[in-house]
Scaffold this motif. Structure first.
Motif, short mmCIF file in Angstrom:
data_model
loop_
_atom_site.label_atom_id
_atom_site.label_comp_id
_atom_site.label_asym_id
_atom_site.label_seq_id
_atom_site.Cartn_x
_atom_site.Cartn_y
_atom_site.Cartn_z
N HIS A 1 30.45 57.57 38.21
CA HIS A 1 29.20 58.20 37.77
C HIS A 1 28.48 58.83 38.96
N ARG A 2 29.24 59.32 39.90
CA ARG A 2 28.64 59.96 41.07
C ARG A 2 28.02 61.29 40.67
N LEU A 3 27.11 61.77 41.49
CA LEU A 3 26.51 63.09 41.28
C LEU A 3 27.57 64.13 41.60
N GLN A 4 27.83 65.03 40.65
CA GLN A 4 28.89 66.02 40.87
C GLN A 4 28.45 67.13 41.81
N TRP B 1 20.79 62.31 51.95
CA TRP B 1 20.42 62.02 50.55
C TRP B 1 21.60 62.26 49.60
N ALA B 2 22.29 63.38 49.81
CA ALA B 2 23.44 63.70 48.96
C ALA B 2 24.54 62.65 49.11
N GLN B 3 24.72 62.13 50.32
CA GLN B 3 25.71 61.09 50.55
C GLN B 3 25.32 59.81 49.80
N ASP B 4 24.02 59.47 49.81
CA ASP B 4 23.54 58.29 49.09
C ASP B 4 23.76 58.44 47.59
N GLN B 5 23.69 59.66 47.08
CA GLN B 5 23.90 59.92 45.66
C GLN B 5 25.38 60.03 45.29
N ARG B 6 26.26 59.85 46.29
CA ARG B 6 27.70 59.94 46.09
C ARG B 6 28.10 61.30 45.52
N ALA B 7 27.42 62.34 46.01
CA ALA B 7 27.66 63.69 45.49
C ALA B 7 29.06 64.16 45.88
N ARG B 8 29.70 64.85 44.97
CA ARG B 8 31.02 65.43 45.23
C ARG B 8 30.89 66.73 46.01
N LEU B 9 29.99 67.62 45.60
CA LEU B 9 29.75 68.89 46.26
C LEU B 9 28.28 69.02 46.59
N ARG C 1 22.73 86.45 50.17
CA ARG C 1 22.89 86.19 48.74
C ARG C 1 24.19 85.42 48.47
N GLU C 2 24.40 84.41 49.32
CA GLU C 2 25.57 83.54 49.19
C GLU C 2 25.12 82.08 49.26
N VAL C 3 26.01 81.21 48.84
CA VAL C 3 25.75 79.77 48.88
C VAL C 3 26.90 79.09 49.61
N THR C 4 26.57 78.18 50.52
CA THR C 4 27.60 77.38 51.19
C THR C 4 27.87 76.14 50.36
N VAL C 5 29.14 76.00 49.92
CA VAL C 5 29.55 74.85 49.11
C VAL C 5 30.28 73.87 50.03
N ARG C 6 29.73 72.68 50.18
CA ARG C 6 30.31 71.69 51.09
C ARG C 6 30.96 70.57 50.27
N ASP C 7 32.25 70.32 50.54
CA ASP C 7 32.97 69.21 49.91
C ASP C 7 32.66 67.95 50.72
N MET C 8 31.98 66.99 50.10
CA MET C 8 31.54 65.80 50.82
C MET C 8 32.68 64.83 51.10
N ASP C 9 33.80 64.97 50.40
CA ASP C 9 34.94 64.09 50.66
C ASP C 9 35.76 64.58 51.86
N SER C 10 36.01 65.89 51.90
CA SER C 10 36.85 66.43 52.96
C SER C 10 36.05 67.05 54.10
N GLY C 11 34.79 67.40 53.86
CA GLY C 11 33.97 68.07 54.86
C GLY C 11 34.16 69.58 54.90
N GLU C 12 35.05 70.13 54.08
CA GLU C 12 35.28 71.58 54.08
C GLU C 12 34.10 72.32 53.47
N GLN C 13 33.85 73.53 54.01
CA GLN C 13 32.76 74.35 53.52
C GLN C 13 33.28 75.73 53.13
N THR C 14 32.74 76.28 52.03
CA THR C 14 33.16 77.58 51.52
C THR C 14 31.94 78.39 51.16
#
Length: 563
Positions: A470-473, A515-523, A535-548
């Protein structure tokens, strides 16, 4: 979730107005609802009666343990010698120091911060006592529990799984009020069960009477009888219903024993067909499978067979209930202990030994022979065999005839069953046929059968689900452009993803990532000044640390495919 409101505020305790006699000096004291102590010797009776308590009055003496002078009045601190209940009484004017000196053998302190010696011998300040009371107030009431998010989801998933099974069998859900009129339960549950009813005191102008007119729901069966009696023509026949919800018992709370707990019942009212009994067992079987319980056994017997058994072994009718009660202990006590108990009930020793030996035998062939020798035994055996035929489609060995199984001496009239499983103490489900019970509980005289799954016992043993299910997606940081962040969160939620927005006051990215780590967020979506300009957004994968980097218009679709 339901909430309840009384039309007028309820007092914290009932004021008893009757006269009483002091247990120390025998003075007759006029009780006006406020004077509950003796003016001669300051003995006080314990009369606080909180809503829901079974005991109307402790009745034990309140011994003085200390005193202090406050606001020109003497405050006498007393403790109940039986239950430890303590109270502070403003019971004497400040000039009555001689009487208190005689009681305590010391002068009464005249300052507000005086300490009162407690029964344990440790001096406790008033602030210390208030802190203790506040700490107790922060706890849920005794016998109840708070369920945090993960446990709430776990319980809801279990209830939904069972409900879905019952729906597939054509049973309709039924919800009844959390409380019923007291007369709905009165005299219908037996003496022992009636003592466990949570009563609700009258309110408004009637509150001073100290009488009860309502009661919290004790079980789901009594409300079912009331509903059948009230809506019989609208329910159809037979009426098949299931109920999953809390019930309340005014029992002494202990480990594993609660005052508030969930019951999961399934019943068919209006059918005497053996198909109804078999369907209950099939539904309970599938419900247990839905909860992940794979290996279990359904033990079945018949009340007719039990009575036939007593006839076959020459047990007198007046000893029947006592003998059956002892035989029901064979799963818990050694055979020789049960034999000894049967002898105390009046059975000859050879009869008791033979009866116990036949019941604990691996095969029930000898018992079957004995049952076949009496008319009642043959009827009961026919009921059992018909049920075994109708449940033959279940896994081999899943439903077995168990002659020693006894339950529900007060109300079961036909087939009975209970379910046992490895790793679970006692039974995890039970039920049977109870023709006549609906009429006894106030409804029409209809045949009925049902079963109950011990959901609380099962959930207590089963391991909890992993929290990350039930982590925050998706978590959104807030580094400016708050209006765009809210629109972006709405677009992601529209994709069916569990999404959270940072609501704190820090503008630092590191703090928001924590805070996002405490919420167990996926992205995590980062939309800072640089991203806003592009006009872009950086998407960070909290499991792998990769950013897009993803365009603002495409980010909702991107996270849906990568979450």
């Amino acid at each position: 979730m339901p909430c309840w409101r009384a039309m007028t505020p309820q007092p914290s305790f009932i004021r008893r107005r009757e006269d009483f006699t002091c247990l120390r000096c025998a003075t007759v004291v006029h009780g006006n609802g406020y004077t509950n102590h003796c003016p001669q010797c300051l003995w006080s009776r314990h009369v606080d009666v909180y809503p829901g308590d079974r005991a109307a009055e402790c009745g034990a003496p309140m011994e003085p343990v200390g005193a202090l002078c406050e606001g020109g009045e003497i405050i006498v601190v007393q403790r109940c010698v039986a239950c430890g209940h303590s109270r502070r009484n403003r019971s004497a004017p400040s000039d009555d120091r001689d009487a208190l000196l005689e009681l305590f053998g010391r002068p009464v302190p005249d300052q507000r911060s005086a300490t009162v010696p407690a029964r344990c011998g440790r001096a406790r300040s008033r602030e210390d006592q208030e802190d203790t009371v506040m700490a107790q107030a922060a706890e849920p009431p005794s016998g109840t529990r708070d369920f945090l998010a993960d446990e709430v989801r776990r319980r809801k998933a279990a209830f939904d799984a069972i409900g879905a099974v019952f729906e597939r069998y054509g049973f309709d859900p039924l919800e009844t009020p959390a409380f019923e009129r007291l007369e709905v339960f009165a005299g219908k549950l037996g003496e022992e069960a009636s003592a466990l009813i949570f009563k609700i005191l009258k309110r408004g102008v009637h509150e001073a009477s100290g009488e009860a007119d309502l009661a919290l729901r004790y079980d789901h069966t009594v409300p079912l009888a009331r509903v059948v009696g009230s809506y019989g023509s609208k329910l159809g026949s037979p009426y098949k219903r299931y109920a999953i919800g809390p019930v309340w018992r005014a029992d002494r709370a202990a480990k594993g024993r609660f005052r508030e707990f969930a019951q999961c019942d399934i019943d068919t009212v209006g059918s005497a067909s053996p198909l109804a009994d078999a369907e209950i067992i099939w539904a309970v079987h599938d419900g247990l499978n839905a909860l992940g319980i794979g290996e279990f056994q359904v033990l079945v017997n018949s009340r007719q067979a039990l009575r036939g058994l007593l006839e076959a072994y020459g047990v007198a009718d007046e000893l029947g209930d006592k003998v059956l009660g002892s035989l029901d202990k064979l799963d818990k006590l050694a055979p020789e202990v049960v034999c000894a108990e049967l002898v105390t009930h009046g059975l000859p020793t050879p009869t008791a030994e033979t009866l116990v030996a036949d019941l604990i035998a691996p095969q029930a062939e000898e018992v079957r022979k004995q049952l076949d020798a009496t008319e009642r035994g043959r009827l009961g055996l026919a009921e059992v065999d018909r049920l075994l035929e109708l449940t033959a489609g279940l896994p081999a060995g899943r439903v077995v005839f168990t002659p020693r199984m006894v339950r529900g001496l007060d109300y079961y009239t036909g087939l009975i069953f209970e379910v046992t499983a490895s790793g679970y103490p006692g039974s995890i489900a039970s039920g049977g046929r109870y023709d006549g019970l609906v009429a006894k509980l106030g409804g029409p005289d209809l045949p009925a059968c049902g079963g109950s799954i011990g959901i609380e016992r099962i959930l207590a043993i089963q391991p909890a689900a992993k929290a990350d299910q039930h982590r925050l997606q998706v978590a959104l940081t807030v580094l400016g452009a708050q209006d765009e962040i809210m629109r972006l969160a709405a677009a992601i939620r529209a994709q069916g993803l569990r999404t959270g927005v940072y609501l704190g006051s820090s503008g630092k990215l590191a703090r928001q990532l924590a805070w996002a780590q405490d919420q167990r967020a996926r992205l995590v979506l980062i939309y800072g000044p640089e991203e806003q300009q592009a006009r872009e957004v950086t998407v960070r994968d909290m499991d792998s640390g990769e950013q897009t980097r993803v365009g603002l218009a495409e980010v909702a679709g991107f996270v849906r495919h990568h979450s």
